[in-house]
Design an enzyme around this catalytic site. Structure first.
Site, PDB file in Angstrom:
ATOM      1  N   CYS A  66       0.813  -1.217   0.000  1.00 23.22           N
ATOM      2  CA  CYS A  66       0.000   0.000   0.000  1.00 23.22           C
ATOM      3  C   CYS A  66       0.846   1.266   0.000  1.00 23.22           C
ATOM      4  CB  CYS A  66      -0.947  -0.003   1.198  1.00 23.22           C
ATOM      5  SG  CYS A  66      -2.297  -1.195   1.036  1.00 23.22           S
TER       6      CYS A  66
ATOM      7  N   ASP B 258      -9.007  -3.112  -4.225  1.00 24.92           N
ATOM      8  CA  ASP B 258      -7.659  -2.793  -3.745  1.00 24.92           C
ATOM      9  C   ASP B 258      -6.658  -3.718  -4.419  1.00 24.92           C
ATOM     10  OD1 ASP B 258      -5.435  -1.934  -2.121  1.00 24.92           O
ATOM     11  OD2 ASP B 258      -6.881  -1.391  -0.570  1.00 24.92           O
TER      12      ASP B 258
ATOM     13  N   HIS C 207     -10.032 -10.103 -13.900  1.00 24.08           N
ATOM     14  CA  HIS C 207      -9.530  -9.487 -15.120  1.00 24.08           C
ATOM     15  C   HIS C 207      -8.011  -9.448 -15.051  1.00 24.08           C
ATOM     16  CE1 HIS C 207      -9.712  -7.091 -18.753  1.00 24.08           C
ATOM     17  NE2 HIS C 207      -8.883  -6.217 -18.210  1.00 24.08           N
TER      18      HIS C 207
ATOM     19  N   ASP D  75      -9.811   0.994   8.510  1.00 31.82           N
ATOM     20  CA  ASP D  75      -8.618   0.149   8.580  1.00 31.82           C
ATOM     21  C   ASP D  75      -7.394   0.985   8.232  1.00 31.82           C
ATOM     22  OD1 ASP D  75      -9.092   0.286   5.826  1.00 31.82           O
ATOM     23  OD2 ASP D  75      -8.490  -1.786   5.466  1.00 31.82           O
TER      24      ASP D  75
END
Length: 355
Positions: free
Chosen positions: A16, A67, A139, A226
């Site tokens: 992240c 995400d 995908h 979160d």
């Protein structure tokens, strides 16, 4: 395969920490016109919450999120597990139950073997199965860097919906996982993390936030989010601004992964954490924290814990501990006052024995 492939060497960032920083994202979104939403949309992007929520005609609501990121560790299977746990976390943070997922994949087919991608997808599938989530498709694209994540659909009763924008003044703030993931994964990428540090980081990132969310609902917590790419303080700023309150964090109450302080002192800090720190400069009163300590609190997390605001701290602590979830009471919310909403004041110092 005879050659050892380090996946983290095929990406410019990790986890992240690859996200656009809060400053860059705000600049992009500020250029877009405000979109009119139908009344069925209960949560959208205006509060910078973890997922969108849409009221269903027959009762209940749908939770939608996506995400994905580049490799955060070198092991393909572990990366898949981490990415899946991270994507599912947004639904848990809303008080919801994830049900369906679509894989999102970018893969450099001329640079990395396809059997590694199979391992990534196997890791994601195992965590989805642990969560009771069906992977129903996805995908894939041929990309210059490997990327993996999920688009996740979940469900929530409106009475259980937990937003980031409803934290009242005077609420206790709880954190359910240690910090330091961004620093740890940067150490992995640079080849300076020990085996024990790597395992501790992987174990943390692959732990679902399901039990923490169950405890949050049992204790009727007022707000939650979160902790991921914007770090503890960045996501707290979003909660405080959306709730129109201010906050206080006790630096001495925080816990960190093994090696976090040593790596921070050595400059082993991801670019995303440094961007977070710059963005926080006019929002945080750092008190007596040293530069390395400040970066530890601004560290970009991947699949971090829940940050929960509650006016019933004893009930939440008991519910978390009954499920074996870390229950760190790390601060409180306050009335915004003259300083304005979204401001954070740091008290104390990072514990002397912090890892």
């Amino acid at each position: 395969m005879d050659t050892v492939i380090r996946l983290t060497q095929f990406s410019h960032g990790a986890g992240c920490a690859c996200k656009l920083g809060p400053s860059e994202l705000s600049e992009v979104l500020a250029r877009l016109p405000a979109a009119a939403m139908p009344p069925e949309v209960l949560v959208a992007g205006d509060t910078r919450d973890d997922a969108a929520v849409y009221r269903l005609p027959g009762g209940g609501a749908l939770v939608q999120t996506v995400d994905f990121f580049m490799p955060v560790v070198d092991d393909a299977y572990d990366w898949g597990r981490i990415a899946a746990a991270n994507a599912l976390s947004d639904v848990y943070a809303m008080g919801g139950r994830p049900a369906l997922a679509l894989n999102v994949v970018g893969w450099p087919v001329d640079r990395l073997p396809l059997e590694l991608l199979s391992e990534v997808l196997r890791g994601g599938a195992d965590v989805a199965a642990e969560a009771g989530v069906a992977i129903v498709g996805g995908h894939t694209i041929d990309d210059t860097e490997p990327k993996y994540g999920m688009a996740v659909t979940g469900f929530v009763e409106e009475s259980s919906l937990t937003r980031n924008s409803t934290a009242p003044p005077g609420a206790a703030l709880f954190l359910t996982k240690p910090l330091g993931v961004g620093i740890a994964t940067t150490a992995i990428k640079r080849g300076v993390a020990t085996e024990a540090q790597t395992r501790a980081a992987v174990d943390l990132m692959t732990t679902l936030n399901r039990a923490a969310a169950e405890a949050m609902l049992e204790a009727s917590a007022e707000a939650a989010t979160d902790v991921t790419g914007f770090g503890l303080l960045g996501h707290l700023v979003e909660m405080l601004e959306s709730s129109e309150v201010a906050g206080v964090i006790d630096a001495g109450a925080l816990e960190f992964l093994p090696g976090t302080r040593a790596h921070a002192d050595a400059g082993v800090v991801p670019g995303g954490s440094k961007r977070n720190h710059r963005w926080l400069s006019d929002r945080v009163e750092w008190g007596g924290l040293e530069a390395a300590e400040q970066l530890m609190l601004a560290d970009a997390q991947t699949s971090g814990g829940l940050l929960i605001a509650t006016t019933r701290p004893d009930e939440l602590r008991a519910a978390l501990e009954a499920r074996g979830v870390l229950a760190l009471e790390v601060g409180r919310t306050e009335a915004a006052g003259a300083t304005g909403a979204g401001r954070i004041r740091l008290e104390g110092r990072v514990a002397a024995d912090a890892a």
